[in-house]
Design a protein around this motif. Structure first.
Motif, PDB file in Angstrom:
ATOM      1  N   ALA A 217       0.835  -1.208   0.000  1.00 28.51           N
ATOM      2  CA  ALA A 217       0.000   0.000   0.000  1.00 28.51           C
ATOM      3  C   ALA A 217       0.868   1.256   0.000  1.00 28.51           C
ATOM      4  O   ALA A 217       1.945   1.286   0.604  1.00 28.51           O
ATOM      5  CB  ALA A 217      -0.920   0.002   1.210  1.00 28.51           C
ATOM      6  N   ASP A 218       0.386   2.282  -0.667  1.00 27.16           N
ATOM      7  CA  ASP A 218       1.069   3.581  -0.710  1.00 27.16           C
ATOM      8  C   ASP A 218       0.752   4.333   0.590  1.00 27.16           C
ATOM      9  O   ASP A 218      -0.422   4.595   0.878  1.00 27.16           O
ATOM     10  CB  ASP A 218       0.593   4.366  -1.920  1.00 27.16           C
TER      11      ASP A 218
ATOM     12  N   GLN B 242       0.952   7.406   1.397  1.00 28.99           N
ATOM     13  CA  GLN B 242       0.222   8.673   1.210  1.00 28.99           C
ATOM     14  C   GLN B 242      -1.274   8.421   1.058  1.00 28.99           C
ATOM     15  O   GLN B 242      -2.089   9.154   1.623  1.00 28.99           O
ATOM     16  CB  GLN B 242       0.769   9.424   0.000  1.00 28.99           C
ATOM     17  N   TRP B 243      -1.646   7.385   0.297  1.00 28.54           N
ATOM     18  CA  TRP B 243      -3.064   7.066   0.153  1.00 28.54           C
ATOM     19  C   TRP B 243      -3.651   6.580   1.474  1.00 28.54           C
ATOM     20  O   TRP B 243      -4.803   6.883   1.807  1.00 28.54           O
ATOM     21  CB  TRP B 243      -3.276   6.031  -0.947  1.00 28.54           C
ATOM     22  N   LEU B 244      -2.864   5.815   2.224  1.00 33.39           N
ATOM     23  CA  LEU B 244      -3.342   5.360   3.536  1.00 33.39           C
ATOM     24  C   LEU B 244      -3.578   6.542   4.472  1.00 33.39           C
ATOM     25  O   LEU B 244      -4.578   6.592   5.197  1.00 33.39           O
ATOM     26  CB  LEU B 244      -2.345   4.386   4.166  1.00 33.39           C
TER      27      LEU B 244
ATOM     28  N   LEU C 214      -4.228   9.662   3.569  1.00 34.49           N
ATOM     29  CA  LEU C 214      -5.404  10.388   3.085  1.00 34.49           C
ATOM     30  C   LEU C 214      -6.689   9.677   3.494  1.00 34.49           C
ATOM     31  O   LEU C 214      -7.639  10.306   3.975  1.00 34.49           O
ATOM     32  CB  LEU C 214      -5.341  10.540   1.564  1.00 34.49           C
ATOM     33  N   ALA C 215      -6.711   8.352   3.331  1.00 38.96           N
ATOM     34  CA  ALA C 215      -7.898   7.579   3.712  1.00 38.96           C
ATOM     35  C   ALA C 215      -8.173   7.686   5.212  1.00 38.96           C
ATOM     36  O   ALA C 215      -9.320   7.851   5.631  1.00 38.96           O
ATOM     37  CB  ALA C 215      -7.719   6.116   3.307  1.00 38.96           C
TER      38      ALA C 215
ATOM     39  N   ASN D  23     -11.420   9.389   6.868  1.00 38.26           N
ATOM     40  CA  ASN D  23     -12.217   8.598   7.795  1.00 38.26           C
ATOM     41  C   ASN D  23     -12.475   9.358   9.091  1.00 38.26           C
ATOM     42  O   ASN D  23     -13.584   9.333   9.638  1.00 38.26           O
ATOM     43  CB  ASN D  23     -11.535   7.263   8.079  1.00 38.26           C
TER      44      ASN D  23
END
Length: 160
Positions: free
Chosen positions: A45-46, A48-50, A52-53, A57
């Protein structure tokens, strides 16, 4: 001062039974988890995306707590945002291990300040109203999709 335990002689036994049910469902969930797949997904997993998510959330949880507060204040005027957030956290935690959205009913008795409990105040009606608000939000988001760049292919009508 009347405590919750003195009002309901079965309160402690019910709490222990509820904790036992949650622990049992949690154990079954952990036994069925595919740990290698989870680890592989986390490694690929990236970050940065984690991040952001996770941030999005937290924003959603904050809005959900404010919605709970709006639903609970008429029933218990002393309810604070902290109470609604705590009830929401308990509901989300229970929903991770109890099937059939059982966590939606868990937060209700916990949401009100101790001087004005919500016990016996139709938790199903509050959950139903919460679902109506969820559906209204979904419909509003779908209505905005054409303004934000069109409909995704799965929701667009088939070509003729």
């Amino acid at each position: 001062m009347v405590t919750r335990a003195s009002r309901n002689p079965h309160g402690p036994a019910l709490r222990i039974a509820a904790i036992g049910v949650v622990l049992a469902f949690g154990a079954v969930s952990l036994m069925r988890l595919e740990w290698r797949e989870l680890w592989r997904a986390l490694k690929t997993a990236d970050p940065q995306w984690l991040a952001l998510a996770a941030g999005l959330n937290l924003v959603v949880v904050a809005f959900s707590a404010m919605r709970w507060l709006a639903l609970l204040r008429p029933l218990s005027p002393g309810t604070r945002l902290r109470d609604a957030l705590a009830a929401l956290a308990v509901g989300l935690a229970v929903s991770t291990v109890v099937p059939a959205r059982g966590g939606e009913l868990a937060p209700h008795p916990l949401a009100a300040p101790s001087h004005r409990p919500l016990a016996g105040r139709d938790p199903e009606a509050r959950s139903g109203l919460d679902q109506v608000l969820n559906i209204a939000g979904l419909i509003a988001c779908i209505a905005l999709l054409p303004l934000l760049g069109g409909l995704p292919p799965w929701i667009s009508p088939p070509p003729r």
